[in-house]
Design an enzyme around this catalytic site. Structure first.
Site, short mmCIF file in Angstrom:
data_model
loop_
_atom_site.label_atom_id
_atom_site.label_comp_id
_atom_site.label_asym_id
_atom_site.label_seq_id
_atom_site.Cartn_x
_atom_site.Cartn_y
_atom_site.Cartn_z
N GLY A 181 5.84 62.40 16.57
CA GLY A 181 5.01 63.43 15.96
C GLY A 181 5.22 64.74 16.71
N GLY A 182 4.47 65.75 16.30
CA GLY A 182 4.59 67.06 16.92
C GLY A 182 3.85 67.15 18.25
N ALA A 183 4.00 68.28 18.90
CA ALA A 183 3.31 68.53 20.16
C ALA A 183 1.80 68.53 19.94
CB ALA A 183 3.76 69.88 20.75
N LYS A 231 -0.06 61.70 19.90
CA LYS A 231 0.91 60.60 20.06
C LYS A 231 0.58 59.73 21.26
CE LYS A 231 4.40 63.25 20.73
NZ LYS A 231 3.77 64.55 20.79
N SER A 232 0.40 60.36 22.41
CA SER A 232 0.17 59.59 23.64
C SER A 232 -1.11 58.79 23.56
CB SER A 232 0.13 60.52 24.86
OG SER A 232 1.40 61.08 25.08
N THR A 288 7.95 60.04 32.43
CA THR A 288 9.29 60.59 32.60
C THR A 288 9.30 62.05 33.00
OG1 THR A 288 9.47 61.18 30.26
CG2 THR A 288 10.24 58.97 30.90
N HIS A 344 -3.20 63.37 31.55
CA HIS A 344 -2.68 62.08 31.06
C HIS A 344 -3.17 60.93 31.95
CE1 HIS A 344 0.11 62.54 27.63
NE2 HIS A 344 0.21 63.78 28.05
N GLU A 370 -5.89 60.77 33.71
CA GLU A 370 -7.32 60.57 33.50
C GLU A 370 -7.62 59.72 32.27
OE1 GLU A 370 -9.23 64.39 33.25
OE2 GLU A 370 -8.61 64.94 35.28
N GLU A 416 7.22 56.56 37.85
CA GLU A 416 7.67 57.92 37.52
C GLU A 416 9.18 57.97 37.68
OE1 GLU A 416 5.42 60.57 40.02
OE2 GLU A 416 3.55 60.10 39.00
#
Length: 186
Positions: free
Chosen positions: A9-11, A15-16, A35, A50, A52, A62
């Site tokens: 999907g877009g910014a 999504k996350s 990443t 992210h 949190e 990472e």
């Protein structure tokens, strides 16, 4: 049954968050593969946000390269891996390479893209071999105007083809818009 799932999907589309909810529904033992590189204050704030929103019980890795080397450790503590995100992974692989994209030949660009695809596919196959679920997050960059500069055009094109590879290996694909998901494969 172990699945590979792609969420695109877009910014700032959600999504996350959606991918994390999928992981929570799959199981409790989740490895989170981040990443990104927190290279400035803006990115540090995004990373913190992210962190949190995901459970503290999830183990965080990472990395953006040599991902298959992480699989043995992941398989010892997880049944599901979330990779967030493919676009940032590809970005880091591009900018950590020796290729000057603005002045590169097409052969150099093709070789760089092949390396990114190999990184992704080897990771997916290692997870499948170890019977781990995978949820990948990526950005859909190809729905806007053609970028003005060469670097952005090459990046958009590489991401488009990387997303196609990810979708081919995926059992399910979801498109997220304004926090609403639509299953488009599986």
């Amino acid at each position: 049954m172990h699945k590979v799932i792609l969420v695109t999907g877009g910014a700032r589309s959600g999504k996350s968050y959606f991918a994390e909810q999928l992981c929570k529904n799959i199981g409790e033992k989740v490895s989170y593969l981040a990443t990104s590189e927190a290279f400035d204050d803006e990115m540090k704030a995004r990373v913190a946000k992210h962190k949190e929103q995901r459970p503290s019980s999830w183990k965080t890795y990472e990395a953006f390269e040599n991902l298959k080397d992480l699989v043995p450790d992941m398989s010892s503590s997880s049944d599901t891996v979330i990779l967030d995100c493919l676009t940032v992974m590809a970005n880091n692989l591009i900018f950590h390479s020796d290729v000057d994209v603005e002045n590169a030949t097409q052969a150099e660009i093709d070789s760089l893209e092949k390396r990114i695809q190999e990184e992704l596919v080897s990771f997916i196959l290692a997870l499948k071999y170890n019977k781990l679920n995978l949820v990948m997050v990526t950005n859909e960059l190809g729905m806007g105007i053609v970028p003005e500069n060469k670097l952005s055009r090459i990046y958009r094109d590489i991401i488009g083809r990387i997303n196609q590879v990810a979708a081919r290996y995926s059992d399910e694909v979801y498109f997220v818009v304004s926090g609403i998901s639509q299953k488009i494969k599986g």
